[in-house]
Design a protein around this motif. Structure first.
Motif, PDB file in Angstrom:
ATOM      1  N   LEU A 151     -20.838   2.100 -19.547  1.00  0.00           N
ATOM      2  CA  LEU A 151     -22.296   2.139 -19.379  1.00  0.00           C
ATOM      3  C   LEU A 151     -22.814   1.024 -18.461  1.00  0.00           C
ATOM      4  O   LEU A 151     -23.994   0.996 -18.129  1.00  0.00           O
ATOM      5  CB  LEU A 151     -22.977   2.032 -20.743  1.00  0.00           C
ATOM      6  N   ASN A 152     -21.947   0.122 -18.018  1.00  0.00           N
ATOM      7  CA  ASN A 152     -22.365  -0.994 -17.174  1.00  0.00           C
ATOM      8  C   ASN A 152     -23.181  -0.540 -15.966  1.00  0.00           C
ATOM      9  O   ASN A 152     -24.247  -1.088 -15.680  1.00  0.00           O
ATOM     10  CB  ASN A 152     -21.156  -1.794 -16.675  1.00  0.00           C
ATOM     11  N   CYS A 153     -22.682   0.457 -15.239  1.00  0.00           N
ATOM     12  CA  CYS A 153     -23.356   0.909 -14.011  1.00  0.00           C
ATOM     13  C   CYS A 153     -24.750   1.464 -14.287  1.00  0.00           C
ATOM     14  O   CYS A 153     -25.688   1.220 -13.524  1.00  0.00           O
ATOM     15  CB  CYS A 153     -22.520   1.965 -13.293  1.00  0.00           C
ATOM     16  N   ILE A 154     -24.881   2.200 -15.375  1.00  0.00           N
ATOM     17  CA  ILE A 154     -26.189   2.771 -15.730  1.00  0.00           C
ATOM     18  C   ILE A 154     -27.176   1.653 -16.042  1.00  0.00           C
ATOM     19  O   ILE A 154     -28.310   1.642 -15.555  1.00  0.00           O
ATOM     20  CB  ILE A 154     -26.057   3.732 -16.932  1.00  0.00           C
ATOM     21  N   LEU A 155     -26.730   0.683 -16.829  1.00  0.00           N
ATOM     22  CA  LEU A 155     -27.601  -0.446 -17.177  1.00  0.00           C
ATOM     23  C   LEU A 155     -27.931  -1.294 -15.952  1.00  0.00           C
ATOM     24  O   LEU A 155     -29.044  -1.784 -15.814  1.00  0.00           O
ATOM     25  CB  LEU A 155     -26.965  -1.291 -18.274  1.00  0.00           C
ATOM     26  N   GLU A 156     -26.984  -1.457 -15.032  1.00  0.00           N
ATOM     27  CA  GLU A 156     -27.245  -2.230 -13.815  1.00  0.00           C
ATOM     28  C   GLU A 156     -28.270  -1.537 -12.927  1.00  0.00           C
ATOM     29  O   GLU A 156     -29.116  -2.191 -12.314  1.00  0.00           O
ATOM     30  CB  GLU A 156     -25.954  -2.481 -13.042  1.00  0.00           C
ATOM     31  N   THR A 157     -28.229  -0.223 -12.862  1.00  0.00           N
ATOM     32  CA  THR A 157     -29.224   0.515 -12.081  1.00  0.00           C
ATOM     33  C   THR A 157     -30.612   0.292 -12.658  1.00  0.00           C
ATOM     34  O   THR A 157     -31.574   0.019 -11.921  1.00  0.00           O
ATOM     35  CB  THR A 157     -28.885   2.028 -12.068  1.00  0.00           C
ATOM     36  N   PHE A 158     -30.719   0.384 -13.970  1.00  0.00           N
ATOM     37  CA  PHE A 158     -31.993   0.107 -14.629  1.00  0.00           C
ATOM     38  C   PHE A 158     -32.416  -1.338 -14.360  1.00  0.00           C
ATOM     39  O   PHE A 158     -33.565  -1.628 -14.044  1.00  0.00           O
ATOM     40  CB  PHE A 158     -31.875   0.354 -16.134  1.00  0.00           C
ATOM     41  N   ALA A 159     -31.470  -2.267 -14.459  1.00  0.00           N
ATOM     42  CA  ALA A 159     -31.770  -3.690 -14.286  1.00  0.00           C
ATOM     43  C   ALA A 159     -32.277  -3.997 -12.880  1.00  0.00           C
ATOM     44  O   ALA A 159     -33.162  -4.840 -12.706  1.00  0.00           O
ATOM     45  CB  ALA A 159     -30.537  -4.526 -14.609  1.00  0.00           C
ATOM     46  N   SER A 160     -31.755  -3.316 -11.860  1.00  0.00           N
ATOM     47  CA  SER A 160     -32.217  -3.578 -10.489  1.00  0.00           C
ATOM     48  C   SER A 160     -33.682  -3.184 -10.332  1.00  0.00           C
ATOM     49  O   SER A 160     -34.455  -3.889  -9.684  1.00  0.00           O
ATOM     50  CB  SER A 160     -31.341  -2.872  -9.460  1.00  0.00           C
ATOM     51  N   THR A 161     -34.081  -2.079 -10.945  1.00  0.00           N
ATOM     52  CA  THR A 161     -35.493  -1.665 -10.918  1.00  0.00           C
ATOM     53  C   THR A 161     -36.349  -2.692 -11.641  1.00  0.00           C
ATOM     54  O   THR A 161     -37.409  -3.095 -11.161  1.00  0.00           O
ATOM     55  CB  THR A 161     -35.655  -0.278 -11.573  1.00  0.00           C
ATOM     56  N   PHE A 162     -35.874  -3.140 -12.790  1.00  0.00           N
ATOM     57  CA  PHE A 162     -36.573  -4.139 -13.592  1.00  0.00           C
ATOM     58  C   PHE A 162     -36.738  -5.445 -12.799  1.00  0.00           C
ATOM     59  O   PHE A 162     -37.814  -6.040 -12.775  1.00  0.00           O
ATOM     60  CB  PHE A 162     -35.774  -4.355 -14.881  1.00  0.00           C
ATOM     61  N   LEU A 163     -35.666  -5.888 -12.105  1.00  0.00           N
ATOM     62  CA  LEU A 163     -35.711  -7.110 -11.292  1.00  0.00           C
ATOM     63  C   LEU A 163     -36.718  -6.971 -10.148  1.00  0.00           C
ATOM     64  O   LEU A 163     -37.512  -7.874  -9.896  1.00  0.00           O
ATOM     65  CB  LEU A 163     -34.337  -7.382 -10.676  1.00  0.00           C
ATOM     66  N   ARG A 164     -36.663  -5.857  -9.453  1.00  0.00           N
ATOM     67  CA  ARG A 164     -37.557  -5.624  -8.309  1.00  0.00           C
ATOM     68  C   ARG A 164     -39.017  -5.631  -8.769  1.00  0.00           C
ATOM     69  O   ARG A 164     -39.873  -6.268  -8.143  1.00  0.00           O
ATOM     70  CB  ARG A 164     -37.198  -4.300  -7.634  1.00  0.00           C
ATOM     71  N   GLN A 165     -39.303  -4.947  -9.858  1.00  0.00           N
ATOM     72  CA  GLN A 165     -40.676  -4.914 -10.384  1.00  0.00           C
ATOM     73  C   GLN A 165     -41.114  -6.305 -10.837  1.00  0.00           C
ATOM     74  O   GLN A 165     -42.259  -6.705 -10.611  1.00  0.00           O
ATOM     75  CB  GLN A 165     -40.783  -3.922 -11.539  1.00  0.00           C
ATOM     76  N   GLY A 166     -40.210  -7.057 -11.458  1.00  0.00           N
ATOM     77  CA  GLY A 166     -40.528  -8.411 -11.896  1.00  0.00           C
ATOM     78  C   GLY A 166     -40.829  -9.331 -10.726  1.00  0.00           C
ATOM     79  O   GLY A 166     -41.750 -10.149 -10.780  1.00  0.00           O
ATOM     80  N   ALA A 167     -40.059  -9.201  -9.648  1.00  0.00           N
ATOM     81  CA  ALA A 167     -40.289 -10.026  -8.459  1.00  0.00           C
ATOM     82  C   ALA A 167     -41.651  -9.715  -7.843  1.00  0.00           C
ATOM     83  O   ALA A 167     -42.409 -10.627  -7.482  1.00  0.00           O
ATOM     84  CB  ALA A 167     -39.177  -9.804  -7.440  1.00  0.00           C
ATOM     85  N   GLN A 168     -41.979  -8.432  -7.730  1.00  0.00           N
ATOM     86  CA  GLN A 168     -43.276  -8.049  -7.163  1.00  0.00           C
ATOM     87  C   GLN A 168     -44.428  -8.516  -8.053  1.00  0.00           C
ATOM     88  O   GLN A 168     -45.465  -8.965  -7.564  1.00  0.00           O
ATOM     89  CB  GLN A 168     -43.344  -6.536  -6.941  1.00  0.00           C
ATOM     90  N   LYS A 169     -44.240  -8.441  -9.362  1.00  0.00           N
ATOM     91  CA  LYS A 169     -45.270  -8.927 -10.290  1.00  0.00           C
ATOM     92  C   LYS A 169     -45.461 -10.428 -10.126  1.00  0.00           C
ATOM     93  O   LYS A 169     -46.587 -10.929 -10.106  1.00  0.00           O
ATOM     94  CB  LYS A 169     -44.876  -8.589 -11.732  1.00  0.00           C
ATOM     95  N   GLY A 170     -44.366 -11.171  -9.977  1.00  0.00           N
ATOM     96  CA  GLY A 170     -44.439 -12.608  -9.768  1.00  0.00           C
ATOM     97  C   GLY A 170     -45.207 -12.960  -8.496  1.00  0.00           C
ATOM     98  O   GLY A 170     -45.997 -13.915  -8.480  1.00  0.00           O
ATOM     99  N   ILE A 171     -44.993 -12.202  -7.435  1.00  0.00           N
ATOM    100  CA  ILE A 171     -45.720 -12.431  -6.179  1.00  0.00           C
ATOM    101  C   ILE A 171     -47.202 -12.157  -6.362  1.00  0.00           C
ATOM    102  O   ILE A 171     -48.051 -12.934  -5.910  1.00  0.00           O
ATOM    103  CB  ILE A 171     -45.114 -11.571  -5.047  1.00  0.00           C
TER     104      ILE A 171
END
Length: 188
Positions: A151-171
């Motif tokens: 399940l690592n790959c599935i969770l990493e795909t979700f995590a990349s979306t989460f990271l990108r959204q978090g970065a944009q929110k921080g900006i």
């Protein structure tokens, strides 16, 4: 394996104002997930003027809430990795502020879930080459999931979306704080 997210932003404010806003950024009402930030170490190198800080942020774990809105497969992944059910997440941030050279380097990583995942960010604030009254922000985040088997790959795909959204929110939060604290951005 792992996934990375890169962010680049130019704030049309001087370096000193951007860094001051960044250091006061959390906690604030625009992001209720950051519960507290504590400085655990701070020292100044008298010869170089560099200020080193280590801070620990305590954040509310929003992963279970977000996953409830996702597909059944992602929910099954979450149930498999029960460590995600912790109430709070701890992040450690180290920064090196060089006021003479007008730059600040930041490294942060997650202290929670280390046996299942690795989350690291490296960022820099520096005087913009385009305009010395502006500040450039460059960030690279990386997440690697290691404790969920296939399940690592599935969770990493979700995590990349989460990271990108978090970065944009921080900006967005930084832009709002800068406008509130310093007024309108500087023109070219």
């Amino acid at each position: 394996m792992g996934v990375s997210v890169d962010v680049h932003q130019v704030y049309k404010y001087p370096f000193e104002q951007v860094v001051a806003s960044f250091l006061r950024k959390y906690p604030n009402p625009m992001d209720k997930n950051v519960l507290s930030v504590k400085i655990t170490e701070e020292k100044r190198d008298e010869s170089t003027g560099v200020i080193y800080r280590k801070r620990i942020a305590i954040c509310q774990n929003v992963v279970p809430e977000i996953l409830r809105k996702k597909s059944t497969l992602v929910i099954l992944c979450w149930k498999k990795v029960s460590i995600l059910k912790v109430p709070n997440i701890q992040l450690e941030e180290e920064s090196w502020l060089n006021p003479r050279e007008r730059n600040m380097a930041i490294r942060s990583h997650c202290l929670t879930w280390t046996q299942y995942a690795s989350m690291k960010e490296e960022s820099v604030f520096r005087e913009s080459m385009e305009n010395p009254n502006w500040t450039e922000f460059i960030q690279r985040g990386r997440i690697s999931i290691t404790g969920a088997g296939f399940l690592n790959c599935i969770l990493e795909t979700f995590a990349s979306t989460f990271l990108r959204q978090g970065a944009q929110k921080g900006i967005r939060i930084m832009e709002m704080l800068l406008k509130e604290q310093c007024g309108a951005p500087l023109a070219e």
